[in-house]
Structure formats: C-alpha cells, structure tokens
Design a protein around this motif. Structure first.
Motif, mmCIF file in Angstrom:
data_model
loop_
_atom_site.group_PDB
_atom_site.id
_atom_site.type_symbol
_atom_site.label_atom_id
_atom_site.label_comp_id
_atom_site.label_asym_id
_atom_site.label_seq_id
_atom_site.Cartn_x
_atom_site.Cartn_y
_atom_site.Cartn_z
ATOM 1 N N ARG A 49 0.941 -1.064 -0.207
ATOM 2 C CA ARG A 49 0.044 -0.075 -0.446
ATOM 3 C C ARG A 49 1.083 1.266 -0.262
ATOM 4 N NH1 ARG A 49 -4.882 1.734 -1.712
ATOM 5 N NH2 ARG A 49 -5.637 3.534 -0.741
ATOM 6 N N TYR A 52 1.985 1.398 -3.465
ATOM 7 C CA TYR A 52 1.556 2.142 -4.212
ATOM 8 C C TYR A 52 1.602 3.707 -4.119
ATOM 9 C CZ TYR A 52 -2.855 3.467 -6.042
ATOM 10 O OH TYR A 52 -4.581 3.603 -7.233
ATOM 11 N N GLU A 56 1.780 6.501 -6.766
ATOM 12 C CA GLU A 56 0.781 7.504 -7.467
ATOM 13 C C GLU A 56 1.379 8.596 -7.298
ATOM 14 O OE1 GLU A 56 -3.243 6.992 -6.004
ATOM 15 O OE2 GLU A 56 -2.349 6.847 -4.111
ATOM 16 N N LEU A 71 7.283 -3.527 -5.529
ATOM 17 C CA LEU A 71 6.254 -4.300 -5.620
ATOM 18 C C LEU A 71 6.725 -5.515 -6.062
ATOM 19 C CD1 LEU A 71 4.149 -1.716 -6.891
ATOM 20 C CD2 LEU A 71 3.674 -2.769 -4.946
ATOM 21 N N LEU A 121 -0.940 1.721 -12.656
ATOM 22 C CA LEU A 121 -1.019 1.052 -11.470
ATOM 23 C C LEU A 121 -2.165 1.400 -10.845
ATOM 24 C CD1 LEU A 121 1.392 0.719 -9.117
ATOM 25 C CD2 LEU A 121 1.129 3.073 -8.367
ATOM 26 N N VAL A 124 -3.592 -2.118 -9.918
ATOM 27 C CA VAL A 124 -3.357 -2.619 -8.718
ATOM 28 C C VAL A 124 -4.054 -2.696 -7.510
ATOM 29 C CG1 VAL A 124 -1.282 -2.798 -7.151
ATOM 30 C CG2 VAL A 124 -0.803 -2.846 -9.668
ATOM 31 N N ASP A 125 -4.905 -0.851 -7.327
ATOM 32 C CA ASP A 125 -5.489 -0.872 -6.406
ATOM 33 C C ASP A 125 -6.733 -1.493 -6.886
ATOM 34 O OD1 ASP A 125 -6.330 0.211 -4.508
ATOM 35 O OD2 ASP A 125 -7.331 1.795 -5.426
#
Length: 145
Positions: A49, A52, A56, A71, A121, A124-125
């Motif tokens: 997290r 991530y 961002e 990651l 990306l 991924v979330d």
C-alpha cells in the motif's frame, strides 16, 4: 564439582544460543536447504500500500521504477507463502494478476510514459479491492450470494 558442572552447562547453553538462527537448515548431501518462515501477509500488504502511494506521487520514471521493483519483490514474497488450503488457489490467482499488472506498469515505464504507467498502476488498487472482497466477504454476500 557442582560449580564445574554449572559452568560447563552455562557455557554449552550460551554456545547453542549463539548458533541459533531465524532460519533452519537441513543438510542433504553437499547441499543445504533453507526452510523459510511464514510470510506475514498483513505486513507485506501494508508495504505494498505504501509503495502504491509512492507510485501515485512519483514525479519521475526513476522514482516509479523503484516502486515497481519493490512491488515485484513484495509480490514474490507473497507468492512463496503458505496459506490455508481453501484460500491458496484464490491468493495465488490474485498474486499472478498483480504480477501482470505490475509488468504492464513496467512496460509503460520502459516506453518512457509516466502518466500511462501511473494509470496502469490503478489496476493494482482495483485488484486490492476485488481480492479483499473475496477474502473477507460481507455477511450479505454470504447470505444472498
């Protein structure tokens, strides 16, 4: 005599304690096999997290490459873990999808497009949301399917 015995016993105990490691080894012929400790899924997910979020906010391809590398490493850790038999297949499926998503981000970075990499990306979330629902389904989804 008692003092000598206690001294020897304490010395032996200290020697054993000094040779103890977190990983156990088992000698088979000339090769050693390392048995790894169980993966702390919660801690690894928290790290993911954080990475991530860093992805961002990345302002350069180099920063984003560091995020992608981290990651990939975290996903590999998760893939090597042992999980309950009823959830093993679901977890591995999710980890494989994560690997594909991170590879797509890496492809965009190799092409030199930071914006597309950050957009990729987001998958991924989306996978995080999807698999958290699968892992911990709500009471209503259990009742009504």
């Amino acid at each position: 005599m008692k003092t000598l015995f206690l001294t020897v016993a304490l010395t032996f105990s200290a020697g054993v304690a000094a040779n103890t490691t977190a990983e156990s080894t088992d000698m088979i012929g000339d090769q050693s096999m390392v048995v790894s400790a169980p993966v702390d899924m919660k801690a690894v997910m928290k790290e993911m997290r954080l990475e991530y979020k860093l992805g961002e906010r990345a302002t350069s391809i180099e920063d984003m490459n560091q995020v992608v590398t981290k990651l990939e490493s975290l996903i590999d850790q998760l893939k090597q873990g042992e999980y309950t038999p009823e959830k093993q297949a679901m977890y591995q499926e999710g980890f494989n999808k994560l690997s594909v998503s991170v590879a797509l981000v890496k492809t965009e970075l190799d092409a030199g497009d930071l914006e597309k990499a950050q957009a990729a990306l987001e998958q991924v979330d989306e996978l995080r949301v999807e698999y958290h629902k699968k892992r911990n389904p709500s009471i209503w989804s259990k009742i009504f399917g």
